[in-house]
Design a protein around this motif. Structure first.
Motif, short mmCIF file in Angstrom:
data_model
loop_
_atom_site.label_atom_id
_atom_site.label_comp_id
_atom_site.label_asym_id
_atom_site.label_seq_id
_atom_site.Cartn_x
_atom_site.Cartn_y
_atom_site.Cartn_z
N ALA A 99 16.11 -34.82 -23.69
CA ALA A 99 16.31 -33.52 -23.04
C ALA A 99 16.31 -32.41 -24.08
N LYS A 100 16.32 -31.18 -23.57
CA LYS A 100 16.27 -30.01 -24.45
C LYS A 100 17.48 -29.96 -25.38
N ASN A 101 18.64 -30.41 -24.89
CA ASN A 101 19.85 -30.39 -25.72
C ASN A 101 19.98 -31.60 -26.63
N GLY A 102 19.00 -32.47 -26.63
CA GLY A 102 19.00 -33.64 -27.50
C GLY A 102 19.49 -34.91 -26.86
N ASP A 103 20.04 -34.81 -25.65
CA ASP A 103 20.49 -36.03 -24.97
C ASP A 103 19.31 -36.93 -24.66
N GLU A 104 19.54 -38.23 -24.83
CA GLU A 104 18.47 -39.19 -24.53
C GLU A 104 18.70 -39.80 -23.16
N ILE A 105 17.61 -39.94 -22.39
CA ILE A 105 17.68 -40.46 -21.03
C ILE A 105 16.81 -41.71 -20.96
N LEU A 106 17.46 -42.90 -21.00
CA LEU A 106 16.71 -44.14 -20.86
C LEU A 106 16.29 -44.28 -19.41
#
Length: 504
Positions: A99-106
């Motif tokens: 995501a834009k904020n750096g969170d990763e979405i598996l």
């Protein structure tokens, strides 16, 4: 319309804008890629919200801009995945978006080729599977832990069908059944059971018990090597949708316990057998003293009769008198022996319905013989009405004798005028209680709790085994035995046996 003319495909008239409006309303995340260039053409609001980009920010992005910075998520891998969808119609992959904020979405991402009016697009649907993957990892960890915990468990688990065949058996269960690693478990669980156990288990398996009711069951089983073992188990019916259906059996090996119980029963039987014979041993001295008098008299009368017969003038009346008196002494000795025989003749006696008062009277003779040697007075006070109990008469009689003989021994060191014991019976509630009371020095309160333990004795000599044996006999007859202070002094040894229910 001619038969050769195909009707127009309504889907083919859909424009990209029409398709976008439909996707806007969906809650699942969707990104459209150009089928040829693989560039992003559009994303629905759900995808924009999940990734944190506006649609304008998302359109120029490439795979490295919105994927985890890892070798397996580089741009050429992503393009290859999309191209496979163009070639084959669809393709599924696990992809980690960033995501834009750096969170990763598996995510689980499904690419599907969609043919529109003017050009083809690739619709990518993705959903967050991080929570699912976490649950899978936790479940796998839990499964691993359970497997490790169950590895050394001494309890087996099996699911059995109604005919006794095995649907499932755990590793621990395989060990208990004697199945070695690599061997197939037996097809039928009940075929391994001994006939009497097999019938009971099959009857239980024929019931579809509601509400997860568990029933205990014990059975004997023969392993492949011919060794017989005993199992204790609980059995309940289970029905897991699309998985297992049958009776769940939790079982463990209790062979050592059963063998120990058998050994205890054999030892108890041996002790009781000795107790039945012990009556003779306890009375031997007193009976010998009692018999010595009639035997000496018989000898004297016979010798006198012989002298008269050898004299020159035979006194017929004197000979007859001597022989008659000898005969009376023989009857006296026979009565003594008969009393002993009637008491101990049935050494393998089984339980019968008896009156406790009658048993008191039967042992009275032997108690008084023992008491006479020590100049102890015996007071017998049976209850005014019958006290009917179910017991082995000889064993209960032996308990009375043991308690009475102990009381006589206790009184033997006191002044003669104080040497009195009382043997009484009474009804207390639904029990028959027998008491043997002495006027001795009493027993310390701390010792009374240990009197009936094996090998405890308050005397300098003696091993206390008599009272321990009394406790075992009374307990086997569903009774209780205890000691309590007597008034004004001394000790009362008491035992209680349940009265038969129809006794009034």
């Amino acid at each position: 319309m001619s038969p050769e003319t195909n009707p127009p495909d309504p889907i083919a008239r859909f424009e990209l804008s029409d398709y976008q409006r439909m996707m806007d309303s969906l809650a699942i995340c969707i990104i459209l890629h150009d089928a040829e260039t693989k560039s992003i053409l559009w994303a629905n609001p759900a995808a924009c919200n999940a990734l944190g980009f506006t649609l304008e920010e998302l359109l120029p992005l490439k795979a490295p801009d919105m994927s985890r910075r890892s070798h397996e998520y580089r741009r050429e891998i992503g393009r290859k995945w999309l191209h496979e969808a163009v070639l084959h119609g669809s393709n599924v992959v696990e992809w980690c978006y960033r995501a834009k904020n750096g969170d990763e979405i598996l995510s689980e991402a499904t690419a599907t080729l969609v043919k529109l009016a003017h050009h083809d697009v690739i619709m990518v649907q993705f959903r967050d599977i991080a929570r699912e993957e976490k649950i899978k990892r936790e479940m796998k960890k839990l499964e691993g832990r359970l497997k490790e915990f169950m590895q050394d468990s001494d309890e087996g688990v099996a699911v059995l069908r109604g005919d006794g065949s095995i649907e499932y058996v755990s590793d621990a269960g395989r060990k208990l059944l004697g199945v070695r690693p690599g061997q197939q478990p037996p097809k039928s669980f009940t075929d391994m059971c001994e006939p009497s156990s097999r019938e009971e288990l099959l009857e239980l398996l024929s019931l579809a018990l509601p509400d997860a009711i568990s029933f205990p069951v014990r059975y004997q089983i023969t392993l492949k090597n011919g060794v017989q073992r005993w199992h204790d188990a609980t059995c309940r019916y289970i029905e897991i949708e699309n998985d297992l259906k049958g009776h769940l059996l939790h079982f463990h090996d209790i062979t050592d316990q059963v063998e120990a119980e058998d050994a205890r029963r054999r030892n108890q039987a041996a002790l009781e057998y000795l107790a039945r014979h012990n009556a003779m041993g306890e009375m031997a001295t007193a009976i010998a003293h009692e018999l010595s008098q009639p035997l000496a008299a018989i000898r004297n009368f016979l010798e006198g009769s012989i002298l008269r017969l050898n004299s020159e003038q035979i006194e017929r009346e004197g000979v007859i008198w001597g022989l008659q008196n000898a005969g009376r002494q023989v009857d006296h000795a026979a009565a003594i022996i008969k009393s002993v025989r009637e008491y101990v003749v049935k050494l393998e006696q089984t339980e019968t319905l008896i009156d406790l008062n009658e048993t008191m009277n039967e042992v009275r003779y032997f108690i008084e013989l023992k008491a006479a040697d020590s100049l102890v007075k015996v007071q017998m006070r049976p209850h005014e009405s019958a006290l009917m109990v179910s017991c082995e008469k000889v064993l209960i009689g032996q308990v009375i004798l043991n308690l009475a003989f102990n009381a006589i021994e206790e009184m033997s060191s006191f002044p003669q005028e104080e040497r009195v014991i009382r043997v009484s019976s009474e009804r207390v509630g639904e029990t028959a209680v027998l008491r043997v009371t002495d006027n001795g020095g009493g027993i310390d309160a701390g010792h009374r709790e240990r009197l009936f333990d094996g090998f405890f004795s308050s005397k300098v000599s003696g091993n206390g085994i008599g009272l321990a044996l009394c406790k075992n006999i009374i307990a086997r007859h569903r009774g209780d035995i205890w000691a309590q202070p007597a008034e004004p002094r001394g000790t009362s040894f008491c035992f209680a046996l349940p009265l038969v229910k129809n006794d009034k």
